[in-house]
Enzyme design. Structure first.
Site, mmCIF file in Angstrom:
data_model
loop_
_atom_site.group_PDB
_atom_site.id
_atom_site.type_symbol
_atom_site.label_atom_id
_atom_site.label_comp_id
_atom_site.label_asym_id
_atom_site.label_seq_id
_atom_site.Cartn_x
_atom_site.Cartn_y
_atom_site.Cartn_z
ATOM 1 N N ALA A 1 -16.293 68.081 80.139
ATOM 2 C CA ALA A 1 -15.608 68.629 78.962
ATOM 3 C C ALA A 1 -14.241 69.088 79.462
ATOM 4 O O ALA A 1 -13.848 68.770 80.584
ATOM 5 C CB ALA A 1 -16.427 69.759 78.367
ATOM 6 N N VAL B 1 -20.459 72.722 83.673
ATOM 7 C CA VAL B 1 -21.085 72.611 82.350
ATOM 8 C C VAL B 1 -21.242 74.000 81.741
ATOM 9 O O VAL B 1 -20.933 75.006 82.377
ATOM 10 C CB VAL B 1 -22.466 71.908 82.433
ATOM 11 C CG1 VAL B 1 -22.345 70.528 83.067
ATOM 12 C CG2 VAL B 1 -23.484 72.747 83.191
ATOM 13 N N ALA C 1 -22.280 77.422 80.830
ATOM 14 C CA ALA C 1 -22.988 78.380 81.679
ATOM 15 C C ALA C 1 -24.338 78.734 81.060
ATOM 16 O O ALA C 1 -24.505 78.688 79.843
ATOM 17 C CB ALA C 1 -22.136 79.633 81.848
ATOM 18 N N SER D 1 -10.270 80.486 87.448
ATOM 19 C CA SER D 1 -9.528 81.089 86.343
ATOM 20 C C SER D 1 -8.240 80.329 86.081
ATOM 21 O O SER D 1 -7.639 79.777 86.987
ATOM 22 C CB SER D 1 -9.185 82.544 86.640
ATOM 23 O OG SER D 1 -8.420 83.059 85.564
ATOM 24 N N GLY D 2 -7.850 80.344 84.830
ATOM 25 C CA GLY D 2 -6.600 79.702 84.464
ATOM 26 C C GLY D 2 -6.751 78.782 83.270
ATOM 27 O O GLY D 2 -5.799 78.145 82.837
ATOM 28 N N GLY D 3 -7.980 78.722 82.724
ATOM 29 C CA GLY D 3 -8.209 77.900 81.550
ATOM 30 C C GLY D 3 -7.966 76.435 81.853
ATOM 31 O O GLY D 3 -7.912 76.024 83.021
ATOM 32 N N GLU E 1 -8.689 91.489 82.817
ATOM 33 C CA GLU E 1 -7.931 90.735 81.800
ATOM 34 C C GLU E 1 -8.129 91.375 80.413
ATOM 35 O O GLU E 1 -7.171 91.541 79.651
ATOM 36 C CB GLU E 1 -8.441 89.292 81.831
ATOM 37 C CG GLU E 1 -7.884 88.355 80.805
ATOM 38 C CD GLU E 1 -8.621 87.004 80.880
ATOM 39 O OE1 GLU E 1 -8.764 86.440 81.984
ATOM 40 O OE2 GLU E 1 -9.051 86.520 79.819
ATOM 41 N N ARG F 1 -12.830 95.600 71.155
ATOM 42 C CA ARG F 1 -13.100 94.304 70.510
ATOM 43 C C ARG F 1 -14.275 94.453 69.551
ATOM 44 O O ARG F 1 -14.269 93.907 68.447
ATOM 45 C CB ARG F 1 -13.413 93.238 71.566
ATOM 46 C CG ARG F 1 -12.199 92.871 72.386
ATOM 47 C CD ARG F 1 -12.401 91.548 73.101
ATOM 48 N NE ARG F 1 -11.342 91.316 74.077
ATOM 49 C CZ ARG F 1 -11.197 90.191 74.767
ATOM 50 N NH1 ARG F 1 -12.041 89.186 74.593
ATOM 51 N NH2 ARG F 1 -10.211 90.045 75.633
HETATM 52 P P1 NAP Z 1 -18.456 73.710 77.738
HETATM 53 O O1 NAP Z 1 -18.085 73.491 76.323
HETATM 54 O O2 NAP Z 1 -18.777 75.077 78.178
HETATM 55 O O3 NAP Z 1 -19.687 72.757 78.107
HETATM 56 C C1 NAP Z 1 -19.702 71.394 77.755
HETATM 57 C C2 NAP Z 1 -20.140 70.561 78.928
HETATM 58 O O4 NAP Z 1 -21.447 70.986 79.369
HETATM 59 C C3 NAP Z 1 -20.281 69.110 78.545
HETATM 60 O O5 NAP Z 1 -19.901 68.323 79.638
HETATM 61 C C4 NAP Z 1 -21.769 69.006 78.259
HETATM 62 O O6 NAP Z 1 -22.248 67.690 78.347
HETATM 63 C C5 NAP Z 1 -22.314 69.863 79.355
HETATM 64 N N1 NAP Z 1 -23.682 70.327 79.144
HETATM 65 C C6 NAP Z 1 -24.096 71.322 78.330
HETATM 66 N N2 NAP Z 1 -25.431 71.458 78.413
HETATM 67 C C7 NAP Z 1 -25.866 70.548 79.309
HETATM 68 C C8 NAP Z 1 -27.132 70.206 79.830
HETATM 69 N N3 NAP Z 1 -28.242 70.843 79.426
HETATM 70 N N4 NAP Z 1 -27.215 69.204 80.722
HETATM 71 C C9 NAP Z 1 -26.106 68.561 81.130
HETATM 72 N N5 NAP Z 1 -24.875 68.832 80.685
HETATM 73 C C10 NAP Z 1 -24.754 69.817 79.779
HETATM 74 O O7 NAP Z 1 -17.304 73.072 78.680
HETATM 75 P P2 NAP Z 1 -15.933 73.698 79.171
HETATM 76 O O8 NAP Z 1 -15.236 74.432 78.083
HETATM 77 O O9 NAP Z 1 -15.232 72.617 79.885
HETATM 78 O O10 NAP Z 1 -16.415 74.809 80.215
HETATM 79 C C11 NAP Z 1 -17.162 74.477 81.369
HETATM 80 C C12 NAP Z 1 -17.465 75.761 82.130
HETATM 81 O O11 NAP Z 1 -16.236 76.377 82.482
HETATM 82 C C13 NAP Z 1 -18.237 76.819 81.347
HETATM 83 O O12 NAP Z 1 -19.090 77.508 82.211
HETATM 84 C C14 NAP Z 1 -17.168 77.759 80.848
HETATM 85 O O13 NAP Z 1 -17.634 79.079 80.659
HETATM 86 C C15 NAP Z 1 -16.181 77.677 81.944
HETATM 87 N N6 NAP Z 1 -14.826 77.885 81.415
HETATM 88 C C16 NAP Z 1 -13.962 78.470 82.188
HETATM 89 C C17 NAP Z 1 -12.696 78.661 81.744
HETATM 90 C C18 NAP Z 1 -11.776 79.288 82.640
HETATM 91 O O14 NAP Z 1 -10.677 79.674 82.270
HETATM 92 N N7 NAP Z 1 -12.180 79.414 83.864
HETATM 93 C C19 NAP Z 1 -12.256 78.242 80.505
HETATM 94 C C20 NAP Z 1 -13.132 77.630 79.765
HETATM 95 C C21 NAP Z 1 -14.435 77.457 80.235
HETATM 96 P P3 NAP Z 1 -22.181 66.709 77.050
HETATM 97 O O15 NAP Z 1 -20.807 66.116 77.059
HETATM 98 O O16 NAP Z 1 -23.237 65.710 77.315
HETATM 99 O O17 NAP Z 1 -22.455 67.551 75.848
#
Ligand code: NAP
Length: 478
Positions: free
Chosen positions: A13, A76, A78, A130-132, A191, A289
Site C-alpha cells: 500500500a 501491512v 498494524a 516516520s515521515g508518512g 508530535e 482531541r
Molecule cells: P495500510 O492501509 O495500513 O495497510 C494496507 C496493506 O496491508 C495492504 O498491502 C494490505 O494488503 C495489507 N494487509 C492488511 N491485512 C493483511 C493481511 N491479513 N494479510 C496480508 N496483508 C494484509 O497501509 P499503509 O497506509 O501503507 O501503512 C502500512 C503500515 O505503515 C501501517 O502499519 C501503518 O500504521 C504504517 N504507517 C506509517 C506511517 C508513517 O508515517 N510512518 C504512515 C502511514 C502508515 P492488500 O493490498 O491485499 O489489501
C-alpha cells in the site's frame, strides 16, 4: 545468485510501495510482494523503471527470490494483519533470516513477536518509520530495534535510504526487541503535543489579534526562521495561507473542529501512566482531541456554560505575538523534556539502554517533528548523557527562564479571557511544579495515612511512620 534480491518488501500500500521504491532508487535489488497481486503489478507498471525489482505473486516465490540471510520488510496494517503475515512467513524462512516490521505496531506486540521468532532462530526487528508517504519515498527517520546482530546486516541499507541532515543519517540502532517501536510511539506522542501547542498559539493569536488566517500565516512563516523552525510550523503557515477553492474562505475555517487519532498518542499516555512519568503536554494534547470529538457534551456545554466570551483586547500587538511565541517555545521544551523522561524510564524498565541524544539526532530529518531545535537536544545529551531533566540543561533552562514572564502573561490572559489553552497551561504548571521547593504532596501523604494507614516519611528523620488518627494520634515507626 546475482539475480537474488537484497531486500524484500511485503505490503505494497502507500507506505510499503514508497519504501520499496526508496530501496530501489538507492541501488538495491528489491523483492516485492503483496497479498493482492494487483498492487504489485501496479507498482511495476508505474515505477518499474526506477530500479531493480523482482515481483512475486506467491509468498513462497517472494521468499525464494531473496539472498540469504533474507531481509524482509513487512509494511501491512498494524495488528492482526502483521501477525497473519508473520505466521505465513515463518515456515518459509531459515535460521538467521531477518523479519522487519515497519508498521506502526504497539511495542508490547513487538516484544512478543521477537520472542516467538527467536525460537525459530529468526531475527525480528520492530522498526519505527516516520515521515508518512513522502518520507518513505524520499528518506524517512528510521528507528530500528531488534538484535544488534540484525543491525549489522540491515543498518547500512537503512541508513542509506533514511533522510540525512548535515550528511548524518536519520537512522540508528535504538535497542533490543521493542525499543524501536517504543521510540516511534513516543515520537508520535510528542508530535501530538507539538501540534496541539501550535494549535493553541494559533487560537490565541486569532482571538487576541482578531487576525485573518492570511495574517496568521505570515506570523507562522516568520516564526519558522527562528528557534521554532520546524516542519510543523512550516506546514501550519501553508495551511493558514490556503484558501478553499469552493467557498473562497480560509481553508482552516471550513474544516470541522473535530480531531481524530489512530492510537499512538493514546498508547504513549497509557505507557506513561504505567511507568509513572508525567507527560502532561502529550496527555493534554491527546485528551484535547477527545474533547474536540465530544459532540453531545460540547453541545450541552455551549447551551449552559456561559463563562466569558472568547474576546481579548490586546493593546500591544508586537508584545502579544512575542509572548505567544515565547510561551509556545517554553511549552514545547516541556513536552519534549517529558517525552525524553519517558524514554529514559522505559529504557531502564525494559533494559534498552537508549541513547537519548541519538534519538534527537535521528529526528532532525525525515520525520514529522523534524526541527532545528532537535540539534539543541542532542547537544544537551552530549554534554551530559545522564541528564536527569532536559528542561534543566543550561541551554533549555535559560531559554525557558527568559520566556517565563511571557508564558505567565499568556496563560493568565487566556484564563481571564476564557480561552482554552490546556497544553500551554499544564506545561506552565509542570514547570512550576517540577522546580518547586516543596509540593502539596506532603498533604496528600497525610491524607493517605489518615484513611488508609498508607504511612509517610518525615523530613527530619529516616524511616516510615504512621499516625493513629482514629485513636490517640500517637505516631509509630513502621
Ligand atoms: P495500510 O492501509 O495500513 O495497510 C494496507 C496493506 O496491508 C495492504 O498491502 C494490505 O494488503 C495489507 N494487509 C492488511 N491485512 C493483511 C493481511 N491479513 N494479510 C496480508 N496483508 C494484509 O497501509 P499503509 O497506509 O501503507 O501503512 C502500512 C503500515 O505503515 C501501517 O502499519 C501503518 O500504521 C504504517 N504507517 C506509517 C506511517 C508513517 O508515517 N510512518 C504512515 C502511514 C502508515 P492488500 O493490498 O491485499 O489489501
Amino acid at each position: 545468485m546475482s539475480e537474488l534480491a537484497q531486500i524484500g518488501v511485503t505490503g505494497l500500500a502507500v507506505m510499503g510501495r514508497n519504501l520499496a521504491r526508496n530501496f530501489a532508487r538507492n541501488g538495491y535489488r528489491v523483492a516485492l510482494h503483496n497479498r493482492t497481486y494487483a498492487r504489485t503489478e501496479s507498482l511495476i507498471a508505474e515505477h518499474g523503471s526506477e530500479g531493480d525489482f523482482v515481483a512475486s505473486e506467491s509468498l513462497e516465490d517472494f521468499v525464494a527470490s531473496l539472498e540469504r540471510p533474507r531481509r524482509i520488510v513487512i509494511m501491512v496494517q498494524a495488528g492482526p494483519g502483521t501477525d497473519a503475515v508473520i505466521d505465513q512467513l515463518v515456515p518459509l524462512l531459515e535460521p538467521d533470516d531477518i523479519v522487519i516490521d515497519a508498521g506502526n505496531s504497539h511495542f508490547p506486540d513487538t516484544i512478543r513477536r521477537e520472542k516467538a521468532l527467536a525460537e525459530h532462530d529468526l531475527h525480528f526487528v520492530g522498526m519505527g518509520v516516520s515521515g508518512g508517504e513522502e518520507g518513505a519515498l524520499n528518506g524517512p527517520s528510521i528507528m530500528p530495534g531488534g538484535s544488534p546482530k540484525s543491525y549489522e546486516s540491515l543498518g547500512p541499507m537503512l541508513e542509506k535510504i533514511s533522510a540525512h541532515v548535515d550528511g548524518v543519517p536519520c537512522c540508528t540502532y535504538v535497542g533490543s526487541d521493542g525499543a524501536g517501536h517504543f521510540v516511534k510511539m513516543v515520537h508520535n506522542g510528542i508530535e501530538y503535543a507539538d501540534m496541539q501547542l501550535i494549535a493553541e498559539a494559533y487560537d490565541l493569536l486569532r482571538i487576541g489579534l482578531g487576525a485573518s488566517a492570511g495574517e496568521l500565516a505570515e506570523i507562522f512563516k516568520e516564526w519558522n526562521s527562528g528557534d521554532l523552525e520546524s516542519f510543523l510550523i512550516e506546514i501550519t503557515a501553508e495551511v493558514l495561507g490556503h484558501v478553499d477553492a469552493e467557498t473562497g474562505k480560509p481553508f482552516v475555517d471550513i474544516i470541522l473542529d473535530r480531531a481524530e487519532q489512530k492510537g499512538t498518542g493514546r498508547w504513549t499516555v497509557q505507557n506513561a501512566l504505567d511507568l509513572g512519568v508525567p507527560i502532561t503536554g502529550i496527555a493534554e494534547a491527546t485528551f484535547e482531541r477527545s474533547l474536540s470529538a465530544s459532540t453531545p457534551q460540547r453541545e450541552a456545554a455551549r447551551q449552559k456554560l456561559e463563562g466569558k466570551a472568547a474576546t481579548w483586547e490586546v493593546t500591544d500587538r508586537d508584545e502579544f505575538i512575542n509572548d505567544v511565541r515565547q510561551a509556545l517555545y517554553a511549552s514545547k521544551v516541556v513536552a519534549y523534556s517529558q517525552g525524553f523522561d519517558q524514554i529514559a524510564a522505559a529504557s531502564k524498565e525494559y533494559g534498552w539502554d537508549i541513547d537519548r541524544g541519538a534519538m534527537a539526532r535521528i529526528w532532525r530529518g525525515g520525520c514529522i517533528i523534524r526541527a532545528r531545535f532537535l540539534n539543541r537536544i542532542t547537544e544537551a545529551y552530549e554534554r551530559d548523557p545522564e541528564l536527569p531533566l532536559l528542561l534543566a540543561d543550561d541551554y533549555f533552562a535559560d531559554a525557558v527562564n527568559s520566556g517565563v514572564e511571557s508564558w505567565r502573561r499568556i496563560v493568565a490572559g487566556a484564563a481571564t479571557n476564557g480561552v482554552s489553552v490546556p497544553a500551554f497551561s499544564s506545561s506552565l504548571s509542570y514547570y512550576d511544579g517540577i522546580r518547586a521547593e516543596r509540593l502539596p504532596a506532603a498533604l496528600v501523604q497525610a491524607q493517605r495515612d489518615f484513611f488508609g494507614a498508607h504511612t509517610y516519611r518525615r523530613v527530619d528523620k529516616e524511616g516510615t511512620f504512621h499516625t493513629e488518627w482514629s485513636r490517640d494520634r500517637s505516631e509509630t515507626q513502621q
